[in-house]
Design an enzyme around this catalytic site. Structure first.
Site, PDB file in Angstrom:
ATOM      1  N   THR A 115      -5.931  -3.427  -3.821  1.00 52.36           N
ATOM      2  CA  THR A 115      -4.739  -3.618  -3.308  1.00 52.36           C
ATOM      3  C   THR A 115      -4.638  -4.400  -2.110  1.00 52.36           C
ATOM      4  OG1 THR A 115      -5.162  -1.406  -2.195  1.00 52.36           O
ATOM      5  CG2 THR A 115      -4.152  -1.319  -4.431  1.00 52.36           C
TER       6      THR A 115
ATOM      7  N   GLU B  26      -1.941  -1.743  -9.153  1.00 53.44           N
ATOM      8  CA  GLU B  26      -2.189  -0.533  -9.855  1.00 53.44           C
ATOM      9  C   GLU B  26      -1.599  -0.294 -11.292  1.00 53.44           C
ATOM     10  OE1 GLU B  26      -1.121  -0.863  -6.874  1.00 53.44           O
ATOM     11  OE2 GLU B  26      -1.620   0.602  -5.599  1.00 53.44           O
TER      12      GLU B  26
ATOM     13  N   LYS C 163      16.867   4.972   7.078  1.00 52.18           N
ATOM     14  CA  LYS C 163      17.774   6.180   6.683  1.00 52.18           C
ATOM     15  C   LYS C 163      18.556   6.296   8.018  1.00 52.18           C
ATOM     16  CE  LYS C 163      17.581   9.949   3.568  1.00 52.18           C
ATOM     17  NZ  LYS C 163      16.855  11.073   3.094  1.00 52.18           N
TER      18      LYS C 163
ATOM     19  N   TRP D 160      20.675   6.531   3.090  1.00 50.98           N
ATOM     20  CA  TRP D 160      19.677   5.463   2.939  1.00 50.98           C
ATOM     21  C   TRP D 160      20.369   4.193   2.703  1.00 50.98           C
ATOM     22  CZ3 TRP D 160      16.592   8.113  -1.793  1.00 50.98           C
ATOM     23  CH2 TRP D 160      15.180   8.326  -0.961  1.00 50.98           C
TER      24      TRP D 160
HETATM   25  P1  AMP Z   1       1.062  -5.609  -5.497  1.00 49.35           P
HETATM   26  O1  AMP Z   1       0.160  -4.481  -5.767  1.00 49.35           O
HETATM   27  O2  AMP Z   1       0.538  -6.530  -4.108  1.00 49.35           O
HETATM   28  O3  AMP Z   1       1.425  -6.504  -6.622  1.00 49.35           O
HETATM   29  O4  AMP Z   1       2.345  -5.126  -4.800  1.00 49.35           O
HETATM   30  C1  AMP Z   1       3.028  -4.168  -5.604  1.00 49.35           C
HETATM   31  C2  AMP Z   1       4.504  -3.921  -4.586  1.00 49.35           C
HETATM   32  O5  AMP Z   1       5.276  -5.219  -4.672  1.00 49.35           O
HETATM   33  C3  AMP Z   1       5.554  -3.209  -5.524  1.00 49.35           C
HETATM   34  O6  AMP Z   1       5.372  -1.611  -5.437  1.00 49.35           O
HETATM   35  C4  AMP Z   1       7.012  -3.534  -5.045  1.00 49.35           C
HETATM   36  O7  AMP Z   1       7.194  -2.868  -3.880  1.00 49.35           O
HETATM   37  C5  AMP Z   1       6.521  -5.234  -4.677  1.00 49.35           C
HETATM   38  N1  AMP Z   1       7.192  -5.836  -5.746  1.00 49.35           N
HETATM   39  C6  AMP Z   1       6.566  -6.358  -6.766  1.00 49.35           C
HETATM   40  N2  AMP Z   1       7.259  -7.084  -7.461  1.00 49.35           N
HETATM   41  C7  AMP Z   1       8.618  -6.936  -7.067  1.00 49.35           C
HETATM   42  C8  AMP Z   1       9.783  -7.599  -7.379  1.00 49.35           C
HETATM   43  N3  AMP Z   1      10.084  -7.855  -8.574  1.00 49.35           N
HETATM   44  N4  AMP Z   1      10.739  -7.055  -6.509  1.00 49.35           N
HETATM   45  C9  AMP Z   1      10.587  -6.342  -5.565  1.00 49.35           C
HETATM   46  N5  AMP Z   1       9.478  -5.760  -4.966  1.00 49.35           N
HETATM   47  C10 AMP Z   1       8.454  -6.198  -6.182  1.00 49.35           C
END
Ligand code: AMP
Length: 536
Positions: free
Chosen positions: A182, A329, A438, A443
């Protein structure tokens, strides 16, 4: 009574076998580091994958061993994507934008046995080489310089393999095939281990979840998203499955190089984070008539998508921007902003409103939201809660990590994204749980404020954070980057927002900065903004 269907294991070699038998003439194209174009067919590709696979076995790679890559997007990286799992080992792309301490932590945590490194990335590798225990390093030759002593030459390794001895791994679809760490902004990176089955099912799901028509054999797909970021969203496997032409940009991710590759190779689909696409839009807008693009779809993901981007690409260039949401994930695809029959009868503006939502979950991904008090939220598009998911390509636990705080008692994964879900099932992310604001018990969605700010003609980018407040506990505060040559005051921006949001949502102030700090995969790094604000 059991069904009487074949026991056919869903392993990665089945994907390559299909490309080899049906699409052997189709091409895989790469812009090399020296800018030359390399092209070969799926037939050449599969022969080299088999050679690499058998050569790795000769080098002592065994089932379950982790093989890391430190590479840009190119055809040899694709070969590793297939050759390593084809012998039952695990391919593990490393994020080249991480610092060397994180990289050595990850390589040692994963216990990567072999590293495959781009020659042009050797300077990065040398920074952490001494702190990792991998026994062998294979370098992909890319310049006229000799490969330094102590390293194997990738091309010689491939040449040493014997394709006739290739035995595709078909024993167990649940075996590990692929690994990603991650790119979180807090704590150490965590390992996510995909199985053959999860990769194959995910590749299939992306095939028919890409816009309204899916990814086809007719498509030419260029992933700008790096192959180290959540497996380039699984697209290399999807494309190989469908026989789509694949075009890899190598290290050249700037707008000019991308646009010239789009034009020359008649690219129809591309995929990347909003920042990259924003750069493309600015470049196209600077010279709108002199471009000859075949692009019909841009898959945007990784961060929330600015509304004006969807509208501009659609209206000015006829390109559909498909918003996709996911997580490392989740392999990573979770939802896409499809146009339902109901939506296709709506006007364009309503369609754009929906296009920036995260969309409907893709088949096999189940979603639900849970509020602060642990209750499931109603699907009314108003109630906010943390999104929980389950499905065949969603993590069940982190690698070498017993912690269960990201999982519910009944086995769902807690995404950390705060969402609403409407009665049609459309998900809309309002915030990351760690970024929520918040204020006075209510929110406020930083994403909604950012999107609105980015709709102002003078604003290039905006990030909204929570700042401490004596009376309201937290208040929104906006950091804004202006477009070149534009000016606007904080007060004018707040006035601009006041037509769209309740008064208590309005930021107390907008501060102008040169650039929003970003993570290694291009997301806003809000923790850095909070630190910056704390020092004010
Ligand atoms: P990663 O594991 O680096 O791909 O990050 C995942 C996180 O990126 C998600 O839990 C979201 O918070 C954010 N994320 C991924 N795609 C989007 C999207 N299309 N719109 C908003 N947030 C996103």
């Amino acid at each position: 009574m059991k069904g009487l269907m074949m026991d056919y294991q869903l392993t990665i070699p089945t994907i390559m076998r299909r490309a080899e038998s049906l699409f052997s003439h189709k091409e895989i194209v790469t812009r090399l580091p020296d800018k030359r174009i390399h092209r070969y067919t799926y037939k050449d590709f599969s022969l080299r994958v088999k050679r690499l696979a058998t050569a790795l076995t000769e080098l002592g790679v065994e089932k379950g061993d982790r093989i890391a890559t430190l590479s840009w997007n190119h055809h040899q990286h694709l070969e590793a994507y297939f050759a390593v799992p084809s012998i039952g080992a695990v391919v593990h792309p490393l994020n080249i934008r991480l610092n060397h301490d994180d990289l050595s932590y990850i390589v040692n945590h994963a216990e990567d046995k072999v590293l495959v490194v781009d020659q042009v990335l050797l300077p990065l590798f040398e920074k952490f080489r001494s702190s990792v225990n991998s026994s062998r390093v294979i370098v992909i030759p890319q310049t006229n310089e000799a490969i330094p002593d102590g390293y194997l030459n990738y091309e010689q390794v491939v040449d040493s393999g014997d394709a006739s001895k290739f035995k595709p791994f078909e024993e167990d679809e649940y075996a590990a095939a692929f690994m990603c760490y991650t790119s979180g902004t807090t704590g150490k990176p965590k390992g996510v281990l995909y199985s053959h089955r999860s990769v194959v099912l995910h590749a299939m799901a992306f095939m028919f979840s890409c816009g309204d028509v899916g990814v086809n054999e007719r498509d030419v797909l260029l992933p700008v998203v790096p192959m180290f970021h959540a497996c380039a969203w699984g697209l290399p496997y999807t494309c190989t499955f469908t026989g789509a032409t694949q075009v890899f940009p190598g290290p050249y991710l700037d707008a000019d190089n991308l646009i010239s590759l789009f034009e020359k190779e008649r690219v129809t689909i591309t995929a990347g984070v909003p920042t990259v696409m924003l750069g493309l839009l600015n470049r196209l807008d600077a010279d709108p008539v002199n471009h000859d693009l075949a692009l019909h779809t841009m898959i945007l993901g990784g961060s929330a998508m600015p509304r004006h981007l969807v509208k501009a690409f659609d209206e000015r260039y006829g390109i559909r921007v498909l918003h996709s949401w996911g997580m490392t994930e989740m392999s990573p695809l979770g939802a896409t902003s499809v146009t339902t029959s109901k939506l296709s009868n709506e006007d364009k503006e309503t369609q754009y409103d929906y296009a920036i939502k995260q969309g409907l979950p893709v088949p096999f991904v189940e979603t639900r939201g849970r509020d602060d008090s642990g209750e499931l939220i109603p699907r009314n598009g108003i109630a906010m809660g943390e999104l929980e998911v389950r499905g065949p390509w969603i993590i069940s636990s982190y690698y070498k990590d017993q912690s269960r705080e990201k999982f519910t008692d009944d086995g769902w994964f807690k995404t950390g994204d705060i969402v609403t879900i409407d009665h049609d099932g459309f998900i809309e992310i309002k915030d990351r749980s760690k970024d929520v604001i918040k204020s006075g018990g209510e929110w406020i969605s930083s994403l909604a404020l950012e999107n609105a700010l980015m709709g102002h003609p003078a604003v290039l980018e905006a990030a909204v954070i929570a700042i401490p407040d004596e009376k309201w506990i937290e208040r929104p505060f906006a950091y804004v980057v202006l477009r070149e040559g534009q000016s606007v005051t904080s007060r004018e921006l707040i006035e601009f927002l006041s037509g769209m949001f309740a008064k208590f949502w309005l930021p107390d102030e907008c501060e102008f900065i040169d650039a929003i700090p970003r993570t290694s995969v291009g997301k806003f790094l809000k923790s850095a903004l909070r630190e910056r604000h704390a020092k004010r």
